[in-house]
Enzyme design. Sequence first.
Site, PDB file in Angstrom:
ATOM      1  N   HIS A  38      -9.120  17.798  11.449  1.00 54.99           N
ATOM      2  CA  HIS A  38     -10.349  18.558  11.223  1.00 54.99           C
ATOM      3  C   HIS A  38     -10.449  18.915   9.742  1.00 54.99           C
ATOM      4  O   HIS A  38      -9.438  19.201   9.114  1.00 54.99           O
ATOM      5  CB  HIS A  38     -10.358  19.845  12.073  1.00 54.99           C
ATOM      6  CG  HIS A  38     -11.721  20.438  12.183  1.00 54.99           C
ATOM      7  ND1 HIS A  38     -12.210  21.346  11.267  1.00 54.99           N
ATOM      8  CD2 HIS A  38     -12.715  20.219  13.074  1.00 54.99           C
ATOM      9  CE1 HIS A  38     -13.444  21.661  11.601  1.00 54.99           C
ATOM     10  NE2 HIS A  38     -13.778  20.993  12.693  1.00 54.99           N
ATOM     11  N   GLU A  71     -12.613  17.808  20.397  1.00 52.06           N
ATOM     12  CA  GLU A  71     -13.088  16.642  21.154  1.00 52.06           C
ATOM     13  C   GLU A  71     -12.083  16.159  22.202  1.00 52.06           C
ATOM     14  O   GLU A  71     -12.463  15.505  23.164  1.00 52.06           O
ATOM     15  CB  GLU A  71     -13.421  15.477  20.214  1.00 52.06           C
ATOM     16  CG  GLU A  71     -14.330  15.818  19.061  1.00 52.06           C
ATOM     17  CD  GLU A  71     -15.722  16.250  19.480  1.00 52.06           C
ATOM     18  OE1 GLU A  71     -15.950  16.460  20.678  1.00 52.06           O
ATOM     19  OE2 GLU A  71     -16.571  16.401  18.598  1.00 52.06           O
TER      20      GLU A  71
HETATM   21  N1  COA Z   1      -5.767  10.047  12.829  1.00 47.78           N
HETATM   22  C1  COA Z   1      -5.065   9.454  11.842  1.00 47.78           C
HETATM   23  N2  COA Z   1      -5.164   9.808  10.549  1.00 47.78           N
HETATM   24  C2  COA Z   1      -6.015  10.806  10.254  1.00 47.78           C
HETATM   25  C3  COA Z   1      -6.768  11.458  11.226  1.00 47.78           C
HETATM   26  C4  COA Z   1      -6.630  11.043  12.570  1.00 47.78           C
HETATM   27  N3  COA Z   1      -7.327  11.613  13.553  1.00 47.78           N
HETATM   28  N4  COA Z   1      -7.544  12.399  10.636  1.00 47.78           N
HETATM   29  C5  COA Z   1      -7.287  12.334   9.333  1.00 47.78           C
HETATM   30  N5  COA Z   1      -6.360  11.374   9.095  1.00 47.78           N
HETATM   31  C6  COA Z   1      -5.791  10.960   7.810  1.00 47.78           C
HETATM   32  C7  COA Z   1      -6.724  10.013   7.071  1.00 47.78           C
HETATM   33  O1  COA Z   1      -6.498   8.672   7.460  1.00 47.78           O
HETATM   34  C8  COA Z   1      -6.357  10.287   5.649  1.00 47.78           C
HETATM   35  O2  COA Z   1      -5.154   9.624   5.347  1.00 47.78           O
HETATM   36  P1  COA Z   1      -4.875   9.042   3.852  1.00 47.78           P
HETATM   37  O3  COA Z   1      -4.934  10.255   2.963  1.00 47.78           O
HETATM   38  O4  COA Z   1      -3.542   8.420   3.980  1.00 47.78           O
HETATM   39  O5  COA Z   1      -6.010   8.082   3.600  1.00 47.78           O
HETATM   40  C9  COA Z   1      -6.061  11.768   5.648  1.00 47.78           C
HETATM   41  O6  COA Z   1      -5.691  12.114   6.989  1.00 47.78           O
HETATM   42  C10 COA Z   1      -7.258  12.593   5.244  1.00 47.78           C
HETATM   43  O7  COA Z   1      -8.397  12.130   5.922  1.00 47.78           O
HETATM   44  P2  COA Z   1      -9.849  12.664   5.619  1.00 47.78           P
HETATM   45  O8  COA Z   1     -10.858  11.773   6.271  1.00 47.78           O
HETATM   46  O9  COA Z   1     -10.004  12.970   4.172  1.00 47.78           O
HETATM   47  O10 COA Z   1      -9.771  14.060   6.336  1.00 47.78           O
HETATM   48  P3  COA Z   1     -10.943  14.970   6.717  1.00 47.78           P
HETATM   49  O11 COA Z   1     -10.375  16.324   6.772  1.00 47.78           O
HETATM   50  O12 COA Z   1     -12.132  14.770   5.891  1.00 47.78           O
HETATM   51  O13 COA Z   1     -11.294  14.406   8.179  1.00 47.78           O
HETATM   52  C11 COA Z   1     -12.000  14.128  10.359  1.00 47.78           C
HETATM   53  C12 COA Z   1     -11.733  15.115   9.226  1.00 47.78           C
HETATM   54  C13 COA Z   1     -12.386  14.927  11.604  1.00 47.78           C
HETATM   55  C14 COA Z   1     -13.173  13.222   9.979  1.00 47.78           C
HETATM   56  C15 COA Z   1     -10.733  13.282  10.635  1.00 47.78           C
HETATM   57  O14 COA Z   1      -9.656  14.116  10.949  1.00 47.78           O
HETATM   58  C16 COA Z   1     -10.949  12.230  11.732  1.00 47.78           C
HETATM   59  O15 COA Z   1     -11.450  11.147  11.446  1.00 47.78           O
HETATM   60  N6  COA Z   1     -10.558  12.550  13.004  1.00 47.78           N
HETATM   61  C17 COA Z   1     -10.766  11.607  14.081  1.00 47.78           C
HETATM   62  C18 COA Z   1     -12.187  11.698  14.622  1.00 47.78           C
HETATM   63  C19 COA Z   1     -12.434  12.977  15.369  1.00 47.78           C
HETATM   64  O16 COA Z   1     -11.660  13.399  16.195  1.00 47.78           O
HETATM   65  N7  COA Z   1     -13.588  13.585  15.077  1.00 47.78           N
HETATM   66  C20 COA Z   1     -14.010  14.837  15.702  1.00 47.78           C
HETATM   67  C21 COA Z   1     -13.932  15.963  14.721  1.00 47.78           C
HETATM   68  S1  COA Z   1     -14.203  17.529  15.471  1.00 47.78           S
END
Ligand code: COA
Length: 398
Positions: A277, A330
């Site tokens: 998140h 989720e």
């Molecule tokens: N599984 C695997 N790796 C994950 C991850 C997950 N669910 N969520 C984040 N990461 C990793 C990314 O790959 C990234 O790795 P890197 O630095 O080696 O490239 C790092 O963590 C940071 O990712 P980032 O997209 O910048 O984090 P964020 O805080 O912006 O992302 C989400 C938030 C929700 C978009 C992300 O956690 C995600 O994609 N989750 C899965 C989808 C999901 O469940 N969405 C519902 C949200 S309520």
Amino acid sequence: MMTSPRMEAVSDAHRPEVYGLNDIILCHTRISHVDGHLGRYRYRDYDAIELVNSCALEEVWCLLVDGQLPDATRRAEFAAELAALSTIPPAVTGLLPAMARLGERPDGIGWLQSAVLLLARSLDWRPVLELDRTVLRRQVLQTLVTAPIMLAAQHRLRQGLEPVPPDPGLDHAANLLHMISGEPPPEAHARALEQYLMVAAEHGMAASTFAGRVIFSTGADLGSAFAGALGAMGGPLHGGAPTLVLEMLDEIGSPDQVEPWLRDRLLKDERIMGFGHRIYRAVDPRVEVLREVTARLGSDRLALTQQVEKQAAVLLDEAKPGRTLRANVELYTALVMEAVGLPRSLFSATFAMARLAGWGAHLLEQRSGNRLIRPVTAFAGGPTVPVPSPAERGRTHG
Ligand code: COA
């Protein structure tokens, strides 16, 4: 190796803290607060989970939209207002069958988005800056109460079934299940869905809320702002995740496959749905309450999901050291929705219908003291050069 100033600028522009508006304050708000470190969130002056455990949905809507928890008299007035707004314009009703038939795949959030736009068009909703707050508030409430009716109708039409009208004797959550299945739902299902709708009613400056506020800030009509928010909500990184969570659980299948499945996914650098998140750095408080709701409902998937929750935390710590990636809302949303009998094609749309209340509150707040939202970019290209002449560009005319 030496890097040119231009290359440095490009990589700088793609630093995660720059790209994605991390920690940027968009506005001051009194609607909600998400505390990512303590793992809590509140609606107005109250802890959101306390509200979820002790209130009815209409009370939470009234709190978010009007700013105060209603007393019994106010609650009755609010309910009467909602009831008076729950009629779908006949022009929209007439278009729903054609919309439901569009496309190969059933697309709940797309249906909802189109329906909200049709509602706005058919009722001639004016640009928001021309309207006073009372009119806008009525449009917000009208969207809240008509959205489930339009969505359920399209779902049934798609299956060749007649739409089921709302039953005035049922509350909002029970009615949604009734309009989808055609049967009055068990009370336990209705309360579980009601709790989910309260859990997901609002959550700070989520991408969808931001999208809605940006559109509203241009002065466009409210239907367009809701439609933009719905568009942002549909993506797999936001509200599209619950369906993907169930697909993940289907693929994993059995307890012995949890670890190898997760390892394989992480080795391929793919994301585990239902984890991570932007704001919560430890616990997402919505997880615990929805886990409890799932346990109360009973779900064949609960044990497997809890195993995935534990194992993924360990493997994500290994794969992404320095980040605390834990279960998000989720993961258990998917289980609650499945257990109350919602079809997968309506999971994201149900999340979106819950969030209409929060979006509505934000759009009304944006109305007071509105200023066009218009961030800037860091230019990562090279210096300005002369435009090549037509001859140099190899063109003969134009
Ligand atoms: N599984 C695997 N790796 C994950 C991850 C997950 N669910 N969520 C984040 N990461 C990793 C990314 O790959 C990234 O790795 P890197 O630095 O080696 O490239 C790092 O963590 C940071 O990712 P980032 O997209 O910048 O984090 P964020 O805080 O912006 O992302 C989400 C938030 C929700 C978009 C992300 O956690 C995600 O994609 N989750 C899965 C989808 C999901 O469940 N969405 C519902 C949200 S309520």
